[in-house]
Structure formats: C-alpha cells, structure tokens
Design an enzyme around this catalytic site. Structure first.
Site: not given
Ligand SMILES: [Zn+2]
Length: 446
Positions: A91, A153
């Site tokens: 992501d 994340e």
């Molecule tokens: Zn990162």
C-alpha cells in the site's frame, strides 16, 4: 559465488524494474476507502509476481476484521537451513496535490537516474528487491524464505498484531528483514537500529462562555487563543529543548549527522536556528520532540474584533528509545493541565500511543548483513537511528522475540521524499540493495 550472484542480479534487474513500474501504476492507497479495489489489485499483482518465481505456495490473506489484503509467499527451507522472512508493503500514501508533482504520481518516470512515482521507494521497491533476490536464485534460495507483503502499513498497521497472532506459525522465521527504511545518505547502506515512539493528543482551552467584544472586555477577560499560545509555548524551553517533565532520553548515537547535512535535508531556512542542544543525531534519534500539528481557531479571513471563547490544538510527541508510551502520554496530559494559564478550562482527548524501539544489532545475522551490504555497496553498513515511528517493527519483535530483526532499505535515501510529492528511487542504490539482499541469503545459509 559473489560474482555469479552479481551477474544473476544484473540479469534479472530489467524485468524487476518493469514489474516495479507496473506496481507503481496501481493506486493502492490504503487510507482511501474508495481505493479498496486498487489495494486488492496490488495484492493480486504482488501474489502473481511471486507465483511466477518458483513457488506455488502463494496466498492472499484477508481474514482479520478491518484488515487489508496481505500477500504471503513461502519457499521452504532446505534441510538444516534457517528461514528468513522478507517484509515489504504494497500500500502507499495518498498522492496529495498532483500539482506538486513534476510527473503524474502513478505514472513511473525516470529522470537523472531516479525513478519517480508514488510507492517507488516506499515501499514497492521493497517488493521488487525481494523479487530480485528470489529470481536471482531461480526461485530456489539457499535458505527458507517467507515473503510477507502487508497492505496497511501506511495507515499504521492497525491489524498487524492480530494478523501475526493468527498466522504466527506460518510467518515464523529466524531472521526478519524489514525492507522499508531508508539509507542514511546516498550510497551508504544503513541498518535502522532505533526508532522513536509517538504519542499525541488534542487539547482544548475554554476561557469564556461565548465570544465577546474585544473592545468592551479585552484587557481583562482572557481569550482562549492567547491562552492556548502561551500553553503551547511551554512545551519547549528557551533553547528549544522539550520541557515536558517525565520523558526519557536514550544513549547518544554513534553516527555523526553533520549539521549542514541535516539543515539541507530538513530544508531549514538560512538564519533559522535548530532546536535543542547536543549532537544532531542525539536530538532527532535519542531525545523526545514535541510538535504542534494543528490549531482550530478563527480563520484570518473570518476575523472579527472578538475574544475567542475556545481554542484547540493537536500536539504530537516523539519518544526516545526506552520510553514508555502510556506513561509518556500521561506526562503530556499532566504538563498541559499544569501549565494552562489564567485558570483556563482544559479538556484533553488522548490519541495514539506507539512504542519506541531499539534493536540490539549483535550476532550472526547482523554480521551476515554487514558482509552482504559491504560487498554490494563497497561501503560499510552503518547503524543509524530513525526519528520516525514504524509500528510494525515492534509488532514483529513482540511476535518473534528470538528472531534477529534487520530493518533495511530497498534503496530509499533522504532524497526519496517518501510520503511527499515527487517520491523517487535512486536506481543505482536500488540495484545495490537488490544485490545486498541476494548476497545476504547466501551469507545466512549454513
Ligand atoms: Zn513504508
């Protein structure tokens, strides 16, 4: 052996670069619910890439409530060999204002030896580096490899703890390589060995029941915005050191972070002083930092001659390694209550509390990393702190206390502008990072 691997990496690199560009074209913004299909698409694309390198054991895991799809690809360990977990995330951060970019954020573009695009360095380069290492070994690495590519994340890995609990056995490893940090400077391979923690809160001050005329009452009745400014000013002493009682500091780091380099990287204007005292590395890696992130108050365009009854600020405090986030959050709240001027009413809404982290970088896995990175970069691996907070490091450390944790970079450097406009990846350092990771697997083999 090293020469053969060097050549193998060189051979696979063009294909890896093309795959990295394809990944950059996917707008996998985990913070945007409207981009959910793109996050799923980047997971599917990542899974296909590893399926193409010698393992049928590839899964997309999306079984934790509220979590984003993660990719798991497993290459079983040869007899007697350890297992290495290679982490990255698929992501990315939102692109922000496209006008800030020289080329469109989701259109990879090369300029002056750098590849531009959202996710080019953070952290689709991490996926690409793992892919390069596995391809260099023809899908048969000399150690067991578990590739784990997370999809959340950039929103703080909210379900990673639950995920690691659920899949603990399948992700178990002797060495964990978290390829999502940055090199200290271009061409200097870096292990990140300490991270700061983070706490934040919103503080609201009230001084009046409602707004009143500043001519009729100003001079005696306190306005909330001035009260708030005075309160915020108590977060630092005159020199700019954090003045909140009860926060910890850590040992001074070994690395010299020249002030000129810091000023340039932090884009500090000429004539503007740096905060605090002591070495720069100590200030940004081993001491707390307090920042006013935002203030809710009347906009200048809407100003009238009134005393503001209420004002609000969001405050973030970075914590030194060794500090305790829950205790620190309480210390921050106490400071704000104790220092609010003029008897103003104080309301505090506590926010995040993320732990700092310090890695004891000693032992065979760290020696292997020093050897591999030195061979790949022709320069010694340095151990540096990071002033930021990476929640997943603590999550892995908690889930696998016996594993050696190497926080590496897939080629990101201070010019990469992770999270900012014109994010980029230096292609030379990316190639060296791919080689280093490839060599590392051989160094870790029995
Ligand atoms: Zn990162």
């Amino acid at each position: 052996m090293t020469d053969a691997l060097r050549e193998a990496v060189r051979q696979v690199l063009p294909g890896v670069r093309a795959d990295l560009e394809a990944l950059i074209r996917v707008r996998s913004v985990s913070a945007d619910p409207g981009a959910a299909a793109e996050v799923r698409r980047s997971a599917a694309m990542t899974a296909d890439l590893f399926r193409g390198v010698g393992t049928p054991a590839v899964e997309i895991l999306d079984d934790v409530d509220g979590g984003q799809p993660a990719v798991l690809a497993r290459y079983p360990a040869p007899p007697g060999a350890p297992t290495v977990l290679l982490y990255a995330h698929h992501d990315v951060q939102p692109a922000g204002d496209p006008a800030g970019w020289l080329s469109p954020p989701f259109e990879p573009a090369e300029r002056d030896g750098r590849l531009y695009g959202r996710g080019s360095s953070d952290d689709k380069a991490g996926i690409a580096a793992h892919l390069a290492a596995l391809r260099a070994y023809g899908g048969r690495p000399p150690v067991g490899v578990t590739v784990f590519v997370e999809g959340e994340e950039e929103i703080g890995s909210p379900t990673l703890g639950a995920f690691l609990e659920r899949h603990r056995e399948r992700l178990a490893a002797d060495v964990i390589v978290l390829a999502d940090s940055g090199n200290f400077e271009l061409g200097r391979p870096t292990l990140t060995t300490s991270l700061r923690g983070l706490v934040d809160c919103v503080v609201e001050l009230r001084t009046l029941r409602h707004a009143v005329h500043s001519g009729g009452y100003g001079g005696a009745a306190p306005d909330a915005l001035t009260a708030l400014c005075r309160l915020l000013a108590t977060l630092h002493d005159e020199q700019g050191n954090v003045a909140i009682d009860g926060l910890a500091s850590a040992e001074p780091p070994q690395v010299d972070y020249p002030e000129e380099q810091f000023r340039a990287e932090a884009s500090v204007l000429d004539g503007v002083q740096l905060l605090g005292h002591g070495a720069v590395a100590q200030r940004v890696w081993a001491r707390p930092a307090a920042t006013v992130l935002a203030i809710d108050a009347t906009r200048v365009a809407d100003a009238s001659n009134t005393l503001a009854p209420v004002a609000r600020a969001k405050i973030s405090v970075r914590l030194a390694p060794g500090d305790d986030p829950v205790r620190a959050r309480a210390a921050l709240a106490r400071h704000l209550r104790d220092h609010a001027p003029w008897g103003a009413r104080v309301e505090i809404v506590e926010g995040e509390a993320g732990p700092p982290y310090a890695i004891q970088a000693r032992g065979a896995a760290f020696e292997a990393a020093h050897t591999a990175f030195r061979q790949a970069f022709g320069s010694d691996l340095i151990e540096a702190g990071n002033g930021g907070s990476i929640p997943f490091v603590a999550a892995f450390a908690e889930a696998y206390p016996a594993a050696a944790i190497l926080v590496t970079s897939a080629g990101a450097d201070p010019d990469s502008r992770a999270h900012g406009a014109d994010e980029s990846l230096h292609l030379g350092d990316f190639e060296r990072a791919c080689l280093a990771e490839t060599l590392l697997l051989t160094e870790l083999a029995p």
